[in-house]
Structure formats: structure tokens, C-alpha cells
Motif scaffolding. Structure first.
Motif, short mmCIF file in Angstrom:
data_model
loop_
_atom_site.label_atom_id
_atom_site.label_comp_id
_atom_site.label_asym_id
_atom_site.label_seq_id
_atom_site.Cartn_x
_atom_site.Cartn_y
_atom_site.Cartn_z
N UNK A 297 -10.97 -44.06 29.69
CA UNK A 297 -11.41 -45.45 29.56
C UNK A 297 -12.82 -45.62 30.15
N UNK A 298 -13.51 -46.66 29.72
CA UNK A 298 -14.84 -46.92 30.27
C UNK A 298 -14.72 -47.17 31.78
N UNK A 299 -15.60 -46.55 32.54
CA UNK A 299 -15.51 -46.65 34.00
C UNK A 299 -16.35 -47.84 34.45
N UNK A 300 -15.72 -48.75 35.22
CA UNK A 300 -16.48 -49.90 35.72
C UNK A 300 -16.74 -49.79 37.21
N UNK A 301 -15.92 -48.96 37.84
CA UNK A 301 -15.95 -48.91 39.29
C UNK A 301 -16.70 -47.64 39.71
N UNK A 302 -17.76 -47.82 40.50
CA UNK A 302 -18.60 -46.66 40.80
C UNK A 302 -17.88 -45.58 41.61
N UNK A 303 -16.91 -46.02 42.43
CA UNK A 303 -16.17 -45.01 43.21
C UNK A 303 -15.43 -44.07 42.26
N UNK A 304 -14.90 -44.67 41.19
CA UNK A 304 -14.15 -43.85 40.23
C UNK A 304 -15.08 -42.84 39.57
N UNK A 305 -16.34 -43.20 39.44
CA UNK A 305 -17.27 -42.27 38.80
C UNK A 305 -17.43 -41.01 39.64
N UNK A 306 -17.44 -41.18 40.99
CA UNK A 306 -17.64 -40.00 41.82
C UNK A 306 -16.55 -38.97 41.57
N UNK A 307 -15.32 -39.45 41.40
CA UNK A 307 -14.21 -38.52 41.12
C UNK A 307 -14.46 -37.83 39.77
N UNK A 308 -14.97 -38.59 38.80
CA UNK A 308 -15.25 -38.00 37.47
C UNK A 308 -16.33 -36.91 37.60
N UNK A 309 -17.34 -37.22 38.40
CA UNK A 309 -18.43 -36.24 38.53
C UNK A 309 -17.94 -34.96 39.22
N UNK A 310 -17.08 -35.14 40.24
CA UNK A 310 -16.52 -33.95 40.90
C UNK A 310 -15.77 -33.10 39.90
N UNK A 311 -14.99 -33.79 39.05
CA UNK A 311 -14.21 -33.05 38.06
C UNK A 311 -15.14 -32.31 37.09
N UNK A 312 -16.27 -32.93 36.78
CA UNK A 312 -17.20 -32.28 35.86
C UNK A 312 -17.86 -31.07 36.50
N UNK A 313 -18.15 -31.18 37.80
CA UNK A 313 -18.73 -30.02 38.49
C UNK A 313 -17.72 -28.86 38.44
N UNK A 314 -16.44 -29.19 38.67
CA UNK A 314 -15.42 -28.14 38.62
C UNK A 314 -15.34 -27.57 37.20
N UNK A 315 -15.41 -28.45 36.21
CA UNK A 315 -15.33 -27.98 34.82
C UNK A 315 -16.52 -27.06 34.49
N UNK A 316 -17.67 -27.43 35.04
CA UNK A 316 -18.85 -26.61 34.79
C UNK A 316 -18.63 -25.19 35.35
N UNK A 317 -18.09 -25.12 36.57
CA UNK A 317 -17.83 -23.80 37.17
C UNK A 317 -16.85 -23.01 36.30
N UNK A 318 -15.80 -23.71 35.85
CA UNK A 318 -14.80 -23.02 35.01
C UNK A 318 -15.44 -22.49 33.74
N UNK A 319 -16.32 -23.32 33.16
CA UNK A 319 -16.97 -22.89 31.92
C UNK A 319 -17.81 -21.64 32.16
N UNK A 320 -18.51 -21.61 33.30
CA UNK A 320 -19.31 -20.42 33.59
C UNK A 320 -18.43 -19.17 33.70
N UNK A 321 -17.24 -19.36 34.29
CA UNK A 321 -16.34 -18.20 34.41
C UNK A 321 -15.90 -17.74 33.02
N UNK A 322 -15.58 -18.72 32.16
CA UNK A 322 -15.20 -18.36 30.79
C UNK A 322 -16.32 -17.61 30.09
N UNK A 323 -17.56 -18.10 30.29
CA UNK A 323 -18.71 -17.47 29.62
C UNK A 323 -18.87 -16.03 30.12
N UNK A 324 -18.63 -15.88 31.43
CA UNK A 324 -18.80 -14.54 32.00
C UNK A 324 -17.82 -13.56 31.37
N UNK A 325 -16.56 -14.03 31.22
CA UNK A 325 -15.55 -13.14 30.63
C UNK A 325 -15.92 -12.76 29.21
N UNK A 326 -16.50 -13.68 28.51
CA UNK A 326 -16.85 -13.39 27.11
C UNK A 326 -18.25 -12.81 26.96
#
Ligand SMILES: Nc1ncnc2c1ncn2[C@@H]1O[C@H](COP(=O)(O)OP(=O)(O)OP(=O)(O)O)[C@@H](O)[C@H]1O
Length: 684
Positions: free
Chosen positions: A530-559
Motif C-alpha cells: 500500500x502507499x506509505x503515508x507514515x515516514x517511520x514505516x518507510x524506514x522499515x521498507x528501506x531496511x528491507x530493501x537494503x537486505x534485498x540488495x545484499x541478497x541479490x548480490x549473493x544471487x549474482x555471485x552464485x550465477x
């Protein structure tokens, strides 16, 4: 009962490790012996490296060099050497002394070294502004150290000795360049910081701005690699940049090793061959740096045949340097002009205006000829020449023309030898998103992440690509009424128009609840949530994206791939590009609780997420120094300025003035790393 403090960590690297001095640079070393400085130079310009080798001279490449950087390093080194015998006020500090007191003690100690240096080198005092900055950088350094050693339960002097164990540490190791060529690489690490529980940071002190961030990151990443190869020590890279305020950039081990494996090891192989055959070294892609290069004369002589004709700047040239006079430099359109709608109304307006301009010039005694008339959606542009008179006469008369035609808001512009009058159209032509998408369909369809921004002055569609390093994250600014909300909506709609939700997903952040509200029905399936209206909620989203970025790099490394596009070409389940659009991000910066975590996430994503396919679009009404700190500017390369309030706001976004004079309602300047273009945004 008082608990006894944890023992302080001790890092044993060998007898000579504390403040050992590296060998002086030896430019006459063999082709397979390279220094970290040379690698840094070659990363920016292979010819600077090759010429340095050919001439037997170490070249200090000048980009963004701070004249006082060397002084800072000398002081930091002396400080580290004296940690065994600190001055009395620092030695006397007790365990649990307040952090401010510790910082004051360290600051006085560091500044006393600065005083010594100035006494030994009085010419430095001729740069009082820089010396002030250096003094502030040393105070920041003291505050940083005081914070790091707080709460150990030991005396600050002892804690500091354990924390800062190795300064100016020489390291060298033989690395396998791509292709299996062994290359000996040597360098000197500014410091190692040893933290509790044995974690070690490799530290680089920098006094230059973020223009060199990419090189700085490559440098520390290489030190990490060398240290692991030479001493089997697994340390994390850390850049402390004093501007003079401190910006701390930490690179994860995965990211650092990725830089070495993807960029530096292949480069080492090429450097060996450039060292043997300097004439084969290619030119830098940053041609804007050539005018101040210390080996420019030798370069022009050696590479004479390879020089580009003057009128053809390299296509990938970086953002142009701002003109000191503050005038705008516009780049030529980047694609052939597409079919324009039949704009007879605009053409008639241009004809009438041109006639009035010629008449006014004639009244000033200038006989002018008309050149090309450009009819943009919002602006008319009329080129004038005065073939029989000196151009200075035309320039003088132009001021009167501006004055007499003030009712039309006519402006006179100079672009090198060309002269133009521009004026807003009385009845603008609406730019329609669907038409732009249709005109660029082939380009947009080819890969997700491509977008249109609007229509340029000459009718060309201004388009970009999130896969492009200089526009993978965008910074958008525009005051109320500038058309920022319409712009952001059109950007999002355009990005998902040709691609399914499996290929591109959005996280939309809308604290004012007015920007994206109407979009959900149309692009709901493309939303990650859903559209995020609350800035605190955004921080959690950004943390999740940082984790996703790390995971993607691991996937890229394997391939064994380097980017999302390569991965998606071969993987059974493709990854979507992720785009986070934050309207009014100043709310996050303004709040004490969210500012730092937000900036940290922007830094992580900004520096690494391009290849992983994670992108940030940050928009603000108020581009000022507080809202757009260095961390944001450095990490968001693509800039779009709609109308802003004042010159200073324009400078913050574009590094030059001009956006304060835009017409509003979607009139914009964009710089996607290929120079500045002006355009009109579409209505979605
Ligand atoms: N690309 C455009 N083409 C034509 N008109 C536009 C365009 N963009 C904006 N406008 C006009 O300007 C008005 C204001 O636009 P918009 O709501 O995007 O402004 P804003 O910068 O987001 O301001 P606010 O912060 O007050 O919402 C719109 O209602 C529309 O009439």
C-alpha cells in the motif's frame, strides 16, 4: 559492586606494524608491480597512469585534490605514533570521563600538531579559509574518536591505544589479475580501527568531496583485499570524509569484494599491458578533467592522433562544470527530432515575435538576420545573427530589446557563438504522456527501468534509463505549483506502461496523501505494498530493501553475473526492478529520529543498488542545504529541477542557477549525467 571492564582487543600484525612507513613510491618498478595510487589513477584515466610510467614519474592526479589533505594525514600519523605517550591532560582522563571532555582533550592535542605544522610551514597560513576547515576537520576527528572509545570502562588514553592500533600500515601482496597474471600490489593504509569483539575497520581519511567517492571506495576495497591476502585479516572498509563535517561511509565486505573482483582485477591485467605499451592506454571518459591535468602537455604530444575533434565532446561526458558566471549550458538534443504535431499556432506566434525582435534591433541600429525558429511546447526560441556587424553590438542592443518587449517576457541568451531570444508561448501546447510513450515505445519496451521525462525544446523526447549509472537514482525538486506531483505521477506511469508487475515494482511514499492517491487504481498491481503515508514505516521498507540488495548480490555471485539485467537473461525466475518514490522527503530529514537512519539507507542504496535493480526517486519542495545534505547529492546522480524559489535552490539541485526562472507547471531542467536539457513534462 563495580564490574571490571572487558579487556581491550589487541591486534597482532608483526613487529613493525604500528606506524610502519611504506616504501617511497617507485615509479621505475616493473610492469607487474603496481601501487594502489597508480591503480586509483588508472581507474580514472589510463593515460595518466601510462604516462607516469613512461616518464618514470609518479603523477598525483588532481581531481578534487585538497591542498590540505596531506597535512591532515601527517597530523593523524603523528597523533597515532604518540598514542604511547599522550600529553598529560589526555593521560589524566579517568574511565567514564564524559565524551565531550575526552573530545576536547583529543581536539587540543590534534590542534597542537596543526600549530606545529603551521610554524614549520608558514606559507600554509596564506590559506586561512582552508586552515579553518582543516582545524574543524581535526575537531570532528576528535569527536568521532571520543565517541568510538566511549563506555569501554578503561581510561580513554588506553582505550584509544587499543582502538587505533595501526596507522600508515604498509601492505603488499601478489594478486591474480584477470587472466591469471600475477601482479604485486602495494599501498599504505591510513589506519586500522579495532573494535570490541575483534571487528577491524580499514580506514581511509579523505578531505575531498564526494566527486571521488567511486575511486575512494575502490581504494579501500583494494586495501581490504590486500590485507586479507597478505595477513589473512578480514577487515571492513570505512571512509571518513571530512568536509569538514564528517561523513562516514562503510562498505560491506560483499560490496568491497565485488568491486575488486568485477572492476579492479580486470583493470590490473590491462594496467600491465599499458605499462608495457603506453600508446595503447585509452583516454579517460571524464574529459572535463583534462584542462587541469598535470600531464596534459605530454598527453597531447603522445596521443595526438587519438584526440577527438574539438566539436565532438564524448557522448558519455560527465556533467559539465558550472560556469562561474552562473549561466546555463545546454547540451544539444540527444536524438533525432521526432515528428511534431502540426503546431501552426505556435509557428504563427514565433513569426510575429521574430518580426518584433528584428524591428526593435533595427531601432538600435543593428541589422539582424533570423536563424532557426524553435517552437517548443512552452517556449519559443529565435536565433538571430548580425552578419555585417560585430557581435558585441548585437549583445548590447539585445538588452534594449528585452526591455521593450518585457510584456512578452523575452530573454536574450548566448551559447558560445550563437545568439537567441526566448519567450514563453502565450498559449502553451499540452504535452501528452501517451504520445511521448508511443514515440519512444521501442526504447522503453526493450528493458524495464527506462522512462520518459518530457519533451525538449526541439520536440525531442527526453528519456532516461535507471540502468545507467548516472541516472539510477533521481533527485527531483520543485516548489508548489511547479508541477512536481504531475511529474512524479507521469514518471511512475511511464515506467510501468510497457512492463508487467513481475518486471518492475513500486514503493510509493506520500506523506501529504495527495500525490499518488489517484494512481492506485491504474497501477495497483505494480505496487509492492500500500502507499506509505507514515515516514517511520518507510524506514522499515528501506531496511528491507537494503537486505534485498545484499541478497541479490549473493544471487549474482552464485550465477557469476554482475547486474540484474545479466541475471534476468539467464535465471529461471527474473527479479523485478524495485523503485522507491518518496515525495516530500524533507519530512524525514527534518525529524531528529529519522534523519540519520534515512541518510544511512540512502547511502547504502545510493552507492550499491544500481546493479541490483533497486532505485530511489526522492522529491522535495524545499531544496536547501539542510534538506539536501551531501549524502543525498552524492548518491542521487540524476537531477530534475522544476521551478524552484530561488537561485540558491537551483544551485543545490543543478550546481547552477536557472531553475528559479522556469515557467512552472512542468517546465524543467534535467541532468541525467549527459549535460543539462530543458523540457516540458507531460500530463498523465
Ligand atoms: N506537465 C504539466 N503540463 C501542464 N500543466 C501542468 C503540468 N504539471 C502541472 N500542471 C498544472 O499545474 C498544476 C499544479 O501541478 P502539481 O499539482 O503537480 O503541482 P505541485 O508542484 O505538486 O504543487 P503542490 O505541491 O502544490 O501540489 C496542475 O494542477 C496543472 O494544472
Amino acid at each position: 559492586m563495580a564490574l571490571s571492564p572487558q579487556p581491550l582487543p589487541l591486534l597482532t600484525l608483526g613487529d613493525d606494524a604500528r606506524t610502519s612507513r611504506a616504501l617511497p613510491p617507485n615509479p621505475r618498478r616493473g610492469a607487474r608491480e603496481l601501487s594502489v595510487t597508480e591503480i586509483r589513477n588508472a581507474l580514472r584515466c589510463p593515460r595518466v597512469f601510462a604516462l607516469g610510467r613512461a616518464r618514470g614519474q609518479a603523477v598525483a592526479f588532481p581531481i578534487g585534490a585538497s591542498s590540505l589533505g596531506a597535512l591532515f594525514h601527517r597530523i593523524a600519523e603523528r597523533f597515532a605514533r604518540e598514542l604511547e605517550a599522550p600529553p598529560e591532560p589526555v593521560r589524566a582522563l579517568l574511565p567514564h570521563a564524559p565524551r565531550e571532555r575526552v573530545a576536547d582533550g583529543l581536539s587540543a592535542w590534534l590542534l597542537s600538531h596543526l600549530v606545529d605544522e603551521l610554524e614549520a610551514n608558514p606559507s600554509a597560513a596564506s590559506m586561512p579559509g582552508e586552515i579553518d576547515d582543516l582545524a574543524e576537520a581535526l575537531r570532528e576527528f576528535a569527536r568521532y574518536l571520543a565517541k568510538q572509545i566511549e563506555g569501554t570502562g578503561h581510561r580513554p588514553a588506553e582505550a584509544l591505544r587499543s582502538f587505533l592500533q595501526h596507522a600508515e600500515l604498509a601492505v603488499d601482496a601478489v594478486l591474480d589479475a584477470s587472466g591469471g597474471v600475477p601482479v604485486r600490489v602495494s599501498g599504505r593504509i591510513d589506519a586500522l580501527y579495532c573494535r570490541a569483539k575483534g571487528a577491524v575497520d580499514i580506514v581511509e581519511y579523505k578531505l575531498t568531496d564526494e566527486a571521488n567517492q567511486e575511486l575512494d571506495q575502490a581504494q579501500v576495497a583494494l586495501y581490504r583485499y590486500l590485507l586479507r591476502s597478505a595477513l589473512d585479516l578480514d577487515a571492513e572498509p570505512l571512509i571518513l570524509r571530512f568536509k569538514p563535517g564528517l561523513i562516514e561511509t562503510k562498505l560491506s565486505a560483499v560490496a568491497a569484494d565485488g568491486i575488486v573482483e568485477r572492476t579492479l582485477l580486470p583493470l590490473l591485467g590491462r594496467m600491465v599491458s599499458w605499462s608495457e605499451r603506453p600508446e595503447t592506454a585509452p583516454a579517460t571518459s571524464r574529459r572535463d578533467l583534462c584542462p587541469t591535468c598535470p600531464v596534459r602537455p605530454a598527453c597531447v604530444e603522445t596521443y595526438i592522433d587519438a584526440l577527438e575533434p574539438r566539436d565532438q565532446p564524448p557522448a558519455g561526458a560527465a556533467r559539465p562544470m558550472p560556469d562561474p558566471a552562473g549561466r546555463l549550458t545546454l547540451s544539444p538534443p540527444r536524438e533525432p527530432i521526432g515528428a511534431l504535431p502540426d503546431d501552426t499556432e505556435g509557428m504563427a506566434e514565433a513569426e510575429s515575435l521574430a518580426a518584433q525582435i528584428v524591428a526593435q534591433l533595427k531601432r538600435q541600429g543593428v541589422i539582424a538576420s533570423l536563424g532557426r525558429k524553435t517552437v517548443g511546447p512552452r517556449l519559443l526560441r529565435i536565433e538571430v545573427t548580425s552578419p555585417r556587424q560585430r557581435v558585441a553590438q548585437l549583445d548590447r542592443a539585445a538588452q534594449d530589446v528585452e526591455h521593450h518587449l518585457a510584456g512578452y517576457n523575452v530573454r536574450f541568451e548566448r551559447e558560445e557563438a550563437r545568439r537567441y531570444f526566448t519567450a514563453p508561448r502565450r498559449v502553451p501546447r499540452k504535452v501528452d504522456l501517451e504520445t511521448l510513450l508511443a514515440r519512444k515505445a521501442a526504447f522503453l519496451r526493450e528493458r524495464p527501468g527506462r522512462f520518459v521525462l518530457g519533451e525538449g525544446l526541439d520536440g525531442e523526447v527526453i528519456a532516461g534509463d535507471l540502468a545507467d549509472g548516472s541516472s539510477c537514482h533521481l533527485l527531483v525538486a520543485g516548489q508548489t505549483g511547479s508541477g512536481k506531483s504531475v511529474f512524479l505521477r507521469a514518471l511512475v506511469v511511464g515506467l510501468c506502461h510497457f512492463h508487467p508487475p513481475a518486471a518492475i515494482r513500486f514503493t510509493l511514499v506520500d506523506p501529504k496523501r495527495v500525490t499518488f492517491g489517484g494512481l492506485t487504481a491504474g497501477i495497483g498491481a505494480h505496487l509492492a505494498g500500500p502507499i506509505v503515508h507514515d515516514v517511520e514505516a518507510l524506514l522499515a521498507e528501506l531496511d528491507a530493501l537494503v537486505a534485498e540488495m545484499e541478497e541479490r548480490y549473493t544471487l549474482f555471485e552464485h550465477r557469476k553475473v554482475q547486474s540484474i539485467d545479466d541475471y534476468n537473461d539467464t535465471a529461471p525466475a527474473p527479479l523485478p526492478r524495485r523503485v522507491v518514490v518518496v515525495d516530500e522527503f524533507q519530512d524525514l530529514i527534518a525529524s531528529r529520529a529519522t534523519r540519520q537512519p534515512f541518510l544511512d539507507a540512502v547511502k547504502r542504496l545510493g552507492s550499491m543498488a544500481r546493479a541490483a535493480g533497486i532505485h530511489l526517486v526522492l522529491a522535495t519542495q524545499r531544496p536547501d542545504r539542510t534538506t539536501v545534505p551531501g549524502e543525498i547529492k552524492a548518491n542521487l546522480g540524476g537531477r530534475i529541477a522544476l521551478r524552484v524559489q530561488e537561485l540558491v535552490n537551483s544551485r543545490i539541485i543543478l550546481d547552477q542557477g536557472g531553475a528559479e526562472e522556469l515557467l512552472g507547471k512542468g517546465d524543467f531542467y534535467a541532468d541525467l549525467g549527459h549535460g543539462l536539457v530543458r523540457g516540458q513534462a507531460p500530463m498523465a
